[in-house]
Design a protein around this motif. Sequence first.
Motif, PDB file in Angstrom:
ATOM      1  N   GLU A 173       0.839  -1.203   0.000  1.00  0.00           N
ATOM      2  CA  GLU A 173       0.000   0.000   0.000  1.00  0.00           C
ATOM      3  C   GLU A 173       0.872   1.251   0.000  1.00  0.00           C
ATOM      4  N   LEU A 174       1.961   1.192   0.740  1.00  0.00           N
ATOM      5  CA  LEU A 174       2.890   2.323   0.781  1.00  0.00           C
ATOM      6  C   LEU A 174       3.456   2.607  -0.608  1.00  0.00           C
ATOM      7  N   LEU A 175       3.842   1.530  -1.317  1.00  0.00           N
ATOM      8  CA  LEU A 175       4.465   1.701  -2.630  1.00  0.00           C
ATOM      9  C   LEU A 175       3.481   2.101  -3.709  1.00  0.00           C
ATOM     10  N   THR A 176       2.223   1.611  -3.613  1.00  0.00           N
ATOM     11  CA  THR A 176       1.306   1.783  -4.738  1.00  0.00           C
ATOM     12  C   THR A 176       0.440   3.014  -4.672  1.00  0.00           C
ATOM     13  N   THR A 177      -0.048   3.376  -3.493  1.00  0.00           N
ATOM     14  CA  THR A 177      -1.013   4.486  -3.453  1.00  0.00           C
ATOM     15  C   THR A 177      -0.757   5.471  -2.330  1.00  0.00           C
ATOM     16  N   ALA A 197      11.224   5.014  -0.453  1.00  0.00           N
ATOM     17  CA  ALA A 197      10.827   6.371  -0.058  1.00  0.00           C
ATOM     18  C   ALA A 197      10.591   7.249  -1.285  1.00  0.00           C
ATOM     19  N   PHE A 198      11.503   7.142  -2.266  1.00  0.00           N
ATOM     20  CA  PHE A 198      11.330   7.919  -3.501  1.00  0.00           C
ATOM     21  C   PHE A 198      10.031   7.500  -4.213  1.00  0.00           C
ATOM     22  N   SER A 199       9.823   6.183  -4.299  1.00  0.00           N
ATOM     23  CA  SER A 199       8.614   5.676  -4.969  1.00  0.00           C
ATOM     24  C   SER A 199       7.358   6.127  -4.243  1.00  0.00           C
ATOM     25  N   TYR A 200       7.444   6.180  -2.911  1.00  0.00           N
ATOM     26  CA  TYR A 200       6.310   6.597  -2.080  1.00  0.00           C
ATOM     27  C   TYR A 200       5.786   7.962  -2.527  1.00  0.00           C
ATOM     28  N   PHE A 201       6.675   8.907  -2.684  1.00  0.00           N
ATOM     29  CA  PHE A 201       6.272  10.269  -3.051  1.00  0.00           C
ATOM     30  C   PHE A 201       6.064  10.425  -4.562  1.00  0.00           C
ATOM     31  N   ALA A 202       6.946   9.799  -5.340  1.00  0.00           N
ATOM     32  CA  ALA A 202       6.882   9.976  -6.793  1.00  0.00           C
ATOM     33  C   ALA A 202       5.636   9.345  -7.381  1.00  0.00           C
TER      34      ALA A 202
END
Length: 606
Positions: free
Chosen positions: A11-15, A201-206
């Motif tokens: 969930e953190l990575l996708t949305t 972390a980068f993927s989380y925001f990007a």
Amino acid sequence: MGYAKCFDFFELLTTNGKVLMGMTTMQTLRRVVPFLWGNDWKLRVRLVFGLIFVAMSLFLNVSIPLVLRHAIAMLSTKQPWALVFVALLAYGTIWTLSQVMASFREIVLFRLLNRGARLLTGNLFKHLHTLSQRFHTEKSTGAIISALDRAQHALPDIFWGLFLMIGPTTAEIIISACVLWYLYGAVYGVLLLSILASYAAFSYFAITWSTKAQQEYNEIRKKTSARIVDSLINYETTKYFANHDYEFEQCDKLLAQEENAATQRWLRSEYVQIGQFILIGCGLILLTYLSGKMVFTNAQTVSDFVTINSYLLQFVLPLAYFGYTLRKAREGLIDLQHVFELLDQKPEIVDASGALDLWVNNPSIIFDHVTFAYDKRRIILDEVTFEVKSGQTVAFVGATGSGKTTIGRLLYRFYDITSGVIKIDNIDIKMVTQKSLQRMIGIIPQDTVLFNTTLLENIMYARPEASKEDLAKVVQMAQLKDLIERLPDGYLTMMGERGAKISGGERQRIGIARVLLKQPAIYIFDEATSALDTKTEKEIQKSLEEISQLKTTIIIAHRLSTVIHADNIIVLDKGKVAEQGTHEELIALDGMYARLWAQQSKVRKK
């Protein structure tokens, strides 16, 4: 606990953990599980074995660099060739097994995923058929077709992405970090975990930044699909008004918006992927430099350098595809949320608790002070009261918009009435199952719509198990025999989209045959012969009168000459019962019916 944390990481990575359309990633994934873990034990076994193959492949992938390290160390120290050969053979065998396990994993899980997609699509299709008439008249056909299409493709995208790529790769990196920590000290393990943490972390925001573009694209794609389907369904109207250019312009405007939205979605995804590549590259440079310097100062051997770089290179490629996989998984999640949004639509009309399965051969019908409106601002039926006795034929006449056709829709219970009660055989239809109620009634609508299949299948749709004798009988009664003989493929002639390959009158006759084959307890003839020529109309009218003599029948008509035989004629005016009686009684009353009769009589004489 670990299962939940795994979902939380996805969930953190996708949305970004945010709620999309009222549903989080966690909720969406939980709702997917029943479609993969169904009642078929064979599919459950497939899922278990698939996960075993995932674990075996993960274990083998982590082992490969260690076996290679051992083989290089043996070569460097001039160990006996037999031992070196065994080490090299083990390296090649483990690599081969890891690839075979990955293939077996896909072989085992492929049917499972397709079955899951089938179950999800089937559930959505079945659910759409349970929704009310109001839903289908207000919802765009194109949007519904788009949702059905997404239901078939979203589930595999999510499963392959999250459970067979992101999940195992993340686990492998963590295990590898632990191995490097154990063999070479904390610095290597911490660095590898730092690369993963920075990437996450980068993927989380990007990805959160790029998600909005995906949602906008989905909305525009849905509108475009709906507009194209609507235009193609109404292609004949387009030709009537020579509006091909206008239709193209409208379509092209939406396609241009979709093009821009798709470009923005793709650009954002690519920018995210470039950032991810840069992070991976920096991590690769840092670890390679550190390991190379240790070899240069004799603090490590060449085999150590190869081992560290093998672990790095083994996971750099999967990490490089993380961006694409995450994007596909995110798109799948958003698509599934649209699907579940439709599945969460509640039917407006539902069976009451303990509803009866009703069948009565010649039922009576009662409308008792029935009021109804499609829209609260405009009343269609206002305190309408009448009775159709068992075996009677009752006709409804009146101006367009007076509420005649609505009578049939309410009897079918396509809508619930605002007030009053409708009874069949003295039973409130709200206390009867919709399925049994709709089986009891047969309607010949003014505009008969056919399926894009053969003439035979369209007639047999009413009762697929009907005998050839029953089929021949209804074909004769509907005056279809000559048509079937004229058609090149006879019964097997394809009817085209909505029956477009034949005339309106021919469609109406097929509709009549279909309803006669159904053998319902109640007949509703809604302008049933309006599209026929005079000769055919008289012949079919005679057949309809014969079958309706012993059946409860409702006739809806504009031409009064088709209802003079009715036991009772009800005149509707602005949603109210203006007058009722037999033909003779209404003529004698010299009211609205008499005036309509006089007007139509003059037209017939002319």
